[in-house]
Write a protein that holds these residues in place. Structure first.
Motif, mmCIF file in Angstrom:
data_model
loop_
_atom_site.group_PDB
_atom_site.id
_atom_site.type_symbol
_atom_site.label_atom_id
_atom_site.label_comp_id
_atom_site.label_asym_id
_atom_site.label_seq_id
_atom_site.Cartn_x
_atom_site.Cartn_y
_atom_site.Cartn_z
ATOM 1 N N ARG A 1 19.717 28.547 43.865
ATOM 2 C CA ARG A 1 19.149 27.259 44.242
ATOM 3 C C ARG A 1 19.262 27.103 45.751
ATOM 4 O O ARG A 1 20.329 27.358 46.328
ATOM 5 C CB ARG A 1 19.918 26.132 43.544
ATOM 6 C CG ARG A 1 19.280 24.749 43.687
ATOM 7 C CD ARG A 1 20.210 23.648 43.219
ATOM 8 N NE ARG A 1 20.815 23.888 41.929
ATOM 9 C CZ ARG A 1 20.434 23.319 40.776
ATOM 10 N NH1 ARG A 1 19.456 22.436 40.788
ATOM 11 N NH2 ARG A 1 21.060 23.606 39.647
ATOM 12 N N LEU A 2 18.182 26.720 46.423
ATOM 13 C CA LEU A 2 18.279 26.450 47.853
ATOM 14 C C LEU A 2 19.161 25.223 48.062
ATOM 15 O O LEU A 2 19.176 24.307 47.235
ATOM 16 C CB LEU A 2 16.888 26.221 48.453
ATOM 17 C CG LEU A 2 15.889 27.366 48.324
ATOM 18 C CD1 LEU A 2 14.668 27.105 49.216
ATOM 19 C CD2 LEU A 2 16.493 28.718 48.646
ATOM 20 N N GLY B 1 19.643 22.141 53.677
ATOM 21 C CA GLY B 1 18.524 22.877 53.118
ATOM 22 C C GLY B 1 17.420 21.930 52.716
ATOM 23 O O GLY B 1 17.499 20.712 52.944
ATOM 24 N N PRO B 2 16.372 22.420 52.067
ATOM 25 C CA PRO B 2 15.191 21.604 51.789
ATOM 26 C C PRO B 2 15.274 20.732 50.548
ATOM 27 O O PRO B 2 14.504 19.770 50.419
ATOM 28 C CB PRO B 2 14.084 22.649 51.632
ATOM 29 C CG PRO B 2 14.807 23.852 51.089
ATOM 30 C CD PRO B 2 16.160 23.841 51.744
ATOM 31 N N ASN B 3 16.162 21.039 49.592
ATOM 32 C CA ASN B 3 16.203 20.265 48.356
ATOM 33 C C ASN B 3 16.762 18.859 48.584
ATOM 34 O O ASN B 3 17.649 18.656 49.414
ATOM 35 C CB ASN B 3 17.038 20.989 47.298
ATOM 36 C CG ASN B 3 16.295 22.148 46.668
ATOM 37 O OD1 ASN B 3 15.098 22.063 46.399
ATOM 38 N ND2 ASN B 3 16.996 23.252 46.438
ATOM 39 N N THR B 4 16.245 17.899 47.819
ATOM 40 C CA THR B 4 16.632 16.493 47.935
ATOM 41 C C THR B 4 16.984 15.963 46.543
ATOM 42 O O THR B 4 16.822 16.666 45.540
ATOM 43 C CB THR B 4 15.479 15.646 48.509
ATOM 44 O OG1 THR B 4 14.499 15.430 47.478
ATOM 45 C CG2 THR B 4 14.830 16.307 49.709
ATOM 46 N N PRO B 5 17.411 14.695 46.423
ATOM 47 C CA PRO B 5 17.630 14.113 45.099
ATOM 48 C C PRO B 5 16.334 13.876 44.325
ATOM 49 O O PRO B 5 16.385 13.507 43.149
ATOM 50 C CB PRO B 5 18.327 12.775 45.411
ATOM 51 C CG PRO B 5 18.935 12.958 46.754
ATOM 52 C CD PRO B 5 17.970 13.832 47.497
ATOM 53 N N GLY B 6 15.177 14.086 44.949
ATOM 54 C CA GLY B 6 13.891 13.853 44.291
ATOM 55 C C GLY B 6 13.333 15.106 43.638
ATOM 56 O O GLY B 6 14.069 16.032 43.274
ATOM 57 N N ARG B 7 11.991 15.161 43.534
ATOM 58 C CA ARG B 7 11.283 16.269 42.893
ATOM 59 C C ARG B 7 10.607 17.125 43.959
ATOM 60 O O ARG B 7 9.652 16.680 44.597
ATOM 61 C CB ARG B 7 10.219 15.742 41.920
ATOM 62 C CG ARG B 7 10.779 15.102 40.679
ATOM 63 C CD ARG B 7 9.670 14.458 39.844
ATOM 64 N NE ARG B 7 8.613 15.396 39.466
ATOM 65 C CZ ARG B 7 8.668 16.182 38.402
ATOM 66 N NH1 ARG B 7 9.722 16.164 37.607
ATOM 67 N NH2 ARG B 7 7.663 17.004 38.109
ATOM 68 N N GLU B 8 11.127 18.333 44.168
ATOM 69 C CA GLU B 8 10.482 19.282 45.060
ATOM 70 C C GLU B 8 9.456 20.092 44.268
ATOM 71 O O GLU B 8 9.754 20.539 43.151
ATOM 72 C CB GLU B 8 11.508 20.225 45.684
ATOM 73 C CG GLU B 8 12.274 19.624 46.845
ATOM 74 C CD GLU B 8 13.229 18.530 46.448
ATOM 75 O OE1 GLU B 8 13.016 17.372 46.871
ATOM 76 O OE2 GLU B 8 14.176 18.798 45.700
ATOM 77 N N LEU B 9 8.267 20.289 44.844
ATOM 78 C CA LEU B 9 7.185 20.956 44.137
ATOM 79 C C LEU B 9 6.521 22.009 45.018
ATOM 80 O O LEU B 9 6.415 21.842 46.240
ATOM 81 C CB LEU B 9 6.115 19.940 43.700
ATOM 82 C CG LEU B 9 6.561 18.796 42.777
ATOM 83 C CD1 LEU B 9 5.393 17.833 42.542
ATOM 84 C CD2 LEU B 9 7.088 19.329 41.455
ATOM 85 N N ALA B 10 6.073 23.094 44.399
ATOM 86 C CA ALA B 10 5.149 24.076 44.969
ATOM 87 C C ALA B 10 5.590 24.660 46.308
ATOM 88 O O ALA B 10 4.930 24.490 47.330
ATOM 89 C CB ALA B 10 3.759 23.450 45.112
ATOM 90 N N PHE C 1 17.727 27.860 55.111
ATOM 91 C CA PHE C 1 16.581 27.017 55.400
ATOM 92 C C PHE C 1 17.046 25.683 55.959
ATOM 93 O O PHE C 1 18.065 25.142 55.523
ATOM 94 C CB PHE C 1 15.753 26.761 54.132
ATOM 95 C CG PHE C 1 14.900 27.922 53.708
ATOM 96 C CD1 PHE C 1 13.644 28.111 54.264
ATOM 97 C CD2 PHE C 1 15.342 28.814 52.761
ATOM 98 C CE1 PHE C 1 12.852 29.181 53.875
ATOM 99 C CE2 PHE C 1 14.558 29.892 52.359
ATOM 100 C CZ PHE C 1 13.307 30.073 52.921
ATOM 101 N N SER C 2 16.281 25.139 56.894
ATOM 102 C CA SER C 2 16.609 23.839 57.466
ATOM 103 C C SER C 2 16.173 22.715 56.524
ATOM 104 O O SER C 2 15.466 22.944 55.539
ATOM 105 C CB SER C 2 15.894 23.665 58.814
ATOM 106 O OG SER C 2 14.477 23.580 58.602
ATOM 107 N N VAL C 3 16.613 21.504 56.818
ATOM 108 C CA VAL C 3 16.133 20.340 56.083
ATOM 109 C C VAL C 3 14.628 20.188 56.304
ATOM 110 O O VAL C 3 14.107 20.548 57.365
ATOM 111 C CB VAL C 3 16.892 19.070 56.536
ATOM 112 C CG1 VAL C 3 16.566 18.733 57.993
ATOM 113 C CG2 VAL C 3 16.577 17.899 55.628
#
Length: 288
Positions: free
Chosen positions: A138-139, A145-154, A190-192
């Motif tokens: 998991r990133l 990194g790029p993942n957030t508490p929301g929905r990351e897509l595509a 990866f950065s935010v």
């Protein structure tokens, strides 16, 4: 993501793709009217770099999983679907938005739980060996990194003149889906994510896919009020992105009254895929 997989991914990107700045200006003809891809179902369609495999997502076994359709060459029809096994496709999670890279690396998103979960749907990376995932990572969560508490897509990876970027959409920071990009650092992390302000609107702008040098983007948006998500396209110029064009309207997609989601470009930029109502469509164009 300071792991051996991250460092290997970085090496694959440099070894498998030629470093080049974005080329500017249009060099492609108009898209044809999309047609259904025979024998292929689901959503989130995207070709492998060699054009011999079509990755999709579908709930054919009761949960949303990642599937592939293979063919001997890009002129041949696709064969029967095959599920990408765990730990990519899990029985108790939704796994979708696959994005294949060189050397059998694969990004995808999943809502699976875990101690490292950022919440919602996160971006993962794996490498396939003879079709079998070697493990998934998991990133990291923002701000690491790029993942957030929301929905990351595509997720969509590009090499540009100033670096390597991971594009994606998320509703984590803003509440509606917007387009973002995250820079790949030299240590493999990866950065935010940073929003693509030129292309985002107060509506849902989601599921980006870019040509490998980052000069063309396709994505879905409900900004035009045609009854659902339409496919949009924009090109990069030396001063920024052009105004996004509603391809569903200008080309005359047969599915314009429904949702047209997760558009993607083939590596040679001659084919445009998207999903609508459980059917996969493809449009074609020639290169000038």
């Amino acid at each position: 993501m300071k792991t051996s997989m991250a460092r290997s991914l970085l090496a694959v990107i440099f070894g498998g793709l030629a470093w080049s700045g974005a080329a500017f200006g249009g060099d492609a003809a108009e898209w044809s009217v999309p047609e259904a891809v025979e024998g292929v179902a689901g959503g989130c369609p995207i070709e492998s770099p060699d054009a011999k495999t079509l990755f999709t997502a579908g709930g054919f076994d009761g949960t949303l999983d990642v599937w592939i359709y293979e063919r001997p060459n890009k002129k041949s029809p696709f064969g029967p679907r095959q599920k990408v096994p765990g730990p990519v496709s899990l029985d108790d999670a939704g796994d979708f938005c696959p994005t294949p890279l060189s050397n059998d690396y694969l990004f995808f998103v999943s809502d699976r739980p875990g101690e490292d979960s950022c919440g919602g749907v996160d971006i993962f990376v794996t490498q396939l060996e003879n079709g079998i995932p070697k493990g998934v990572k998991r990133l990291p969560c923002a701000p690491y990194g790029p993942n957030t508490p929301g929905r990351e897509l595509a997720p969509s990876l590009t090499i540009e003149s100033d670096g390597i970027y991971l594009y994606f959409s998320t509703n984590g920071p803003a509440g509606d889906q917007d387009l973002y990009r995250s820079r790949l650092n030299w240590d493999g992390s990866f950065s935010v994510g940073e929003p693509l302000a030129e292309l985002n609107t107060p509506f849902n702008d989601q599921q980006p896919n870019l040509s490998r040098k980052g000069r063309e983007i396709v994505f879905s948006s409900d900004r035009d009020g045609t009854g659902g998500q339409d496919v949009f396209s924009a090109s990069r110029t030396r001063v920024g992105w052009t105004e996004a064009e509603n391809l569903s309207r200008s080309v005359g997609f047969p599915t314009i009254d429904g949702n047209e989601t997760r558009a993607s470009l083939s590596r040679d930029r001659k084919r445009l895929y998207y999903g609508s109502g459980g059917t996969i469509y493809v449009a074609e164009r020639s290169r000038k």
